[in-house]
Design an enzyme around this catalytic site. Structure first.
Site, PDB file in Angstrom:
ATOM      1  CG  ASP A 160     -12.085  -9.974   4.721  1.00 29.06           C
ATOM      2  OD1 ASP A 160     -12.340 -10.119   5.931  1.00 29.06           O
ATOM      3  OD2 ASP A 160     -10.952  -9.662   4.303  1.00 29.06           O
ATOM      4  CG  HIS A 188      -8.119  -8.101   6.298  1.00 25.65           C
ATOM      5  ND1 HIS A 188      -9.233  -8.905   6.252  1.00 25.65           N
ATOM      6  CD2 HIS A 188      -7.491  -8.436   7.445  1.00 25.65           C
ATOM      7  CE1 HIS A 188      -9.264  -9.675   7.313  1.00 25.65           C
ATOM      8  NE2 HIS A 188      -8.216  -9.407   8.057  1.00 25.65           N
TER       9      HIS A 188
END
Ligand SMILES: NC(=O)C1=CN([C@@H]2O[C@H](COP(=O)(O)OP(=O)(O)OC[C@H]3O[C@@H](n4cnc5c(N)ncnc54)[C@H](O)[C@@H]3O)[C@@H](O)[C@H]2O)C=CC1
Ligand SMILES: O=C([O-])CC(=O)C(=O)O
Length: 328
Positions: A160, A188
């Protein structure tokens, strides 16, 4: 070859992320070009025939650093005396499965693997959990490994971070390397929070360089959060090469240092920023001398605090759902 081989376990070794990860590990991309590597490949019994094919290909690359490969379906064999582990294998969501069922199935896997690490891995082991739900799987493994030092088990939010860095670099018209002090906070999952409030480019505030707060809030944050789904829809399979690349980045920086730069890591919280102590949460960190240190005492604005708090609430819910498995 002068150095002693480093022993590295990879679970889910017959899967698609491992297929992108193993060859780069064997090439020295994490532990460096001087460190021989002894690979321990773990997968389920039914995946061992496919795993044999992967080991044949590893052999056929004739990597000078690759000194040994062992395949097994037993975590205690895979983790015996290891220096590092990439825990990639986990139970994917199947038809009709609720999120709660997925959490329970994975909590059982990571309870077993945490206990195996506790029993047989080196005390200095560095563990990265990639398999989803990565933060909570790492939390479960930590509960099951009480004899490992605090901080031995981490989870991946680097994909990410890399996704955000790439988009920000393109928007600002700079190279990815020029960006620092970027953070991705939280889980996440789609609640993750990309934070550019401290980000800089060559000493200038990145937000000022881009000058488009609306784009940050309404485009960047949701696009990074939904990027995994977008890749899945486009490719017909979830991110693999980019996930393996992020796992390499996470472990390489942890082992070799991040050169003073911020990276985002899922680590057990210390109680900073209102994150309950022990919850495995994405935070900014700096790595040095084989250790990571979270970046503490940042002044977070109201928008960032709200984004982080929402993701932390989700993590608390996941942890509570996994708790009954851990305690039985
Ligand atoms: N944290 C992150 O940023 C990301 C996480 N992921 C997650 O990584 C995981 C792996 O993804 P892929 O490689 O694409 O999946 P895959 O389905 O191609 O491979 C998974 C492998 O794990 C094995 N496995 C399942 N249970 C196991 C167990 N108990 N012990 C050992 N091996 C086991 C399977 O047999 C299979 O070979 C998934 O959970 C995925 O959601 C994927 C992308 C990014
Ligand atoms: O949902 C998945 O399996 C893939 C994933 O985590 C991502 O691409 O970020």
């Amino acid at each position: 070859m002068p150095n002693t081989p480093i022993k590295v376990a990879v679970s889910g070794a017959a899967g698609q992320i491992a297929y992108a990860l193993l060859f780069r590990l064997a090439q020295g991309d994490v532990f460096g070009p001087e460190t021989p590597i002894d690979l321990r490949l773990l997968d389920l019994p039914q995946a061992l025939p496919a795993l044999k094919g992967v080991t044949m290909e590893l052999d056929d690359c004739a990597f000078p650093l690759l000194t040994a490969i062992r395949t097994t379906d037993d975590p205690r064999v895979a983790f015996d005396d290891i220096d590092a582990a990439f825990l990639v294998g986990s139970r994917p969501r199947s038809k009709g499965m609720e999120r709660r069922d997925l959490l329970a199935a994975n909590a059982a896997i990571f309870k077993t693997q945490g206990a195996a690490l506790d029993a047989v891995a080196k005390r200095s082991v560095k563990v990265l959990v990639v398999g989803n739900p990565a933060n909570t799987n790492a939390w479960v493994a930590i509960q099951s490994a009480p004899n490992l030092p605090e901080g031995a088990i981490t989870s991946m939010i680097r994909l990410d971070h890399n996704r955000a860095a790439a988009q920000l670099a393109r928007k600002a018209g700079v190279s990815v390397d020029a960006i620092d002090h970027l953070a991705v906070w939280g889980n996440h999952s789609p609640t993750m929070f990309t934070d550019w409030s401290h980000a800089s480019v060559s000493g200038e505030r990145l937000a000022a360089r881009i000058g488009d707060d609306g784009w940050y809030r309404d485009t960047l944050i949701p696009e990074v959060a939904r990027r995994g789904t977008a890749v899945l829809e486009a490719r017909g399979a979830s991110s693999a090469a980019s996930a393996a690349n992020a796992a390499i980045d996470h472990m390489r920086d942890w082992v070799q240092g991040s050169d003073g730069r911020w990276v985002s890591m899922g680590i057990p919280a210390t109680g900073e920023y209102g994150i309950p102590a022990g919850l495995v949460c994405g935070v900014p960190a700096v790595c040095r001398d084989g250790r990571y240190a979270p970046v503490n005492s940042l002044d977070l604005d109201v928008f960032t605090r709200a984004g982080l708090a929402a993701s932390v609430q989700e993590l608390i819910g996941e942890r509570d759902a996994a708790l009954s498995i851990v305690s039985t």
